[in-house]
Design a protein around this motif. Structure first.
Motif, mmCIF file in Angstrom:
data_model
loop_
_atom_site.group_PDB
_atom_site.id
_atom_site.type_symbol
_atom_site.label_atom_id
_atom_site.label_comp_id
_atom_site.label_asym_id
_atom_site.label_seq_id
_atom_site.Cartn_x
_atom_site.Cartn_y
_atom_site.Cartn_z
ATOM 1 N N UNK A 1 0.841 -1.188 0.000
ATOM 2 C CA UNK A 1 0.000 0.000 0.000
ATOM 3 C C UNK A 1 0.880 1.243 0.000
ATOM 4 N N UNK A 2 0.442 2.277 -0.711
ATOM 5 C CA UNK A 2 1.219 3.509 -0.778
ATOM 6 C C UNK A 2 0.306 4.709 -0.986
ATOM 7 N N UNK A 3 0.838 5.884 -0.631
ATOM 8 C CA UNK A 3 0.133 7.140 -0.870
ATOM 9 C C UNK A 3 0.999 8.120 -1.651
ATOM 10 N N UNK A 4 2.258 7.752 -1.880
ATOM 11 C CA UNK A 4 3.189 8.589 -2.633
ATOM 12 C C UNK A 4 4.231 7.673 -3.266
ATOM 13 N N UNK A 5 4.735 8.058 -4.418
ATOM 14 C CA UNK A 5 5.760 7.263 -5.101
ATOM 15 C C UNK A 5 7.142 7.770 -4.685
ATOM 16 N N UNK A 6 7.700 7.182 -3.666
ATOM 17 C CA UNK A 6 8.993 7.642 -3.159
ATOM 18 C C UNK A 6 10.147 7.271 -4.086
ATOM 19 N N UNK A 7 9.942 6.297 -4.962
ATOM 20 C CA UNK A 7 11.003 5.848 -5.866
ATOM 21 C C UNK A 7 10.809 6.379 -7.281
ATOM 22 N N UNK A 8 9.941 7.379 -7.446
ATOM 23 C CA UNK A 8 9.641 7.914 -8.772
ATOM 24 C C UNK A 8 9.440 9.421 -8.640
ATOM 25 N N UNK A 9 10.129 10.194 -9.448
ATOM 26 C CA UNK A 9 10.044 11.643 -9.363
ATOM 27 C C UNK A 9 8.864 12.221 -10.153
#
Length: 279
Positions: free
Chosen positions: A92-100
């Motif tokens: 589950x995620x709310x932001x793409x920390x590995x994608x700019x």
């Protein structure tokens, strides 16, 4: 169906945070305390097929998600980062920390006449978006859904009935996802992999069931009050708000029932690109 969904959205954004199940948290648009619960979760083993766990050991407590207004040095909302940290183990995620890149997502509860215009703009600007569909929407608007697919957008699962997932037992929670999955596979030839829980409400158990269905839960790192078709934000103010909220890896939640969103979408895309972001 339409009135039910609109009423649920009203409860969400009037309070500024999704609190339908009694969560006390920070307010989404300008309150004091916001973010997903940081309560500890039971260790869970995740495999390629999803979460393998004894669901009885997982909490069924309902949490209402809101990204908040507090940000880090990169302008990323702390509520989204906290959600990733706490619930990432459940796919589950709310932001793409590995994608700019910035990802535009649209929740499709009912059709209000603006989706075709939104698709026109996305095509003109060469941007691919994610459309989270409720099954009733797909049944009533097959031409628009087919166009989303044919034009390279991602169609994603927003459940069959738009129920609060933590309010359901394990089996019903599962069928809310899998029944719509099978409908889209049979009628449109696509297998969805992304799920957004209705109203942003979740529990550890519902996230685990979702992952075990082979889905990734996707919330958002920015949303604003665009959902009420009868009380739309002023376009220039909305555009300014959306641009100022931009951050690397952002997942924007927008609603296609919004006349403002349809009006400003092209300018928003141009503005974000001028600010150095890729969509």
């Amino acid at each position: 169906m339409n009135k039910l969904i609109l009423a649920r959205f009203a409860a969400v954004f009037t309070a500024g945070v999704l609190t339908a199940c009694g969560m006390t948290g920070r307010k989404e648009n300008g309150g004091d305390d916001i973010g997903a619960s940081s309560a500890a979760a039971e260790p869970v083993m995740i495999t390629a097929k999803g979460v393998k766990s004894d669901y009885s050991a997982l909490s069924g407590e309902c949490h209402g998600y809101g990204q908040g207004v507090q940000v880090d040095e990169k302008n990323r909302t702390l509520g989204a980062l906290d959600f990733n940290h706490t619930y990432g183990k459940y796919s589950a995620k709310a932001i793409n920390e590995d994608d700019k890149k910035i990802t535009l997502t649209f929740d499709q509860g009912y059709e209000n006449g603006y989706t075709a215009q939104i698709l026109d703009t996305l095509k003109e600007k060469n941007v691919k978006a994610v459309f989270f569909l409720v099954q009733d929407y797909a049944e009533r608007n097959p031409e628009l859904v087919r166009r989303m697919i044919d034009e390279g957008h991602t169609v994603a699962n927003h459940s069959v009935h738009h129920y609060s997932m933590p309010s359901l037992n394990e089996e019903t929670c599962r069928t809310e996802i899998t029944d719509f999955h099978e409908y889209m596979k049979e009628n449109f030839g696509v297998e969805m992999t992304l799920f957004r829980p209705p109203m942003g409400e979740f529990s550890e158990k519902s996230l685990a069931v979702t992952a075990d269905c082979g889905y990734e839960t996707v919330l958002w790192s920015f949303a604003y009050a665009d959902w009420n078709a009868d009380d739309q934000p002023e376009p220039s103010a909305a555009l300014d708000k959306l641009r100022k909220a931009a951050h690397e890896g952002a997942i924007y939640l927008l609603h296609s029932v919004s006349s403002t969103n349809a009006q400003i979408l092209g300018d928003l895309i141009d503005g974000l690109r001028e600010d150095g972001f890729e969509l």
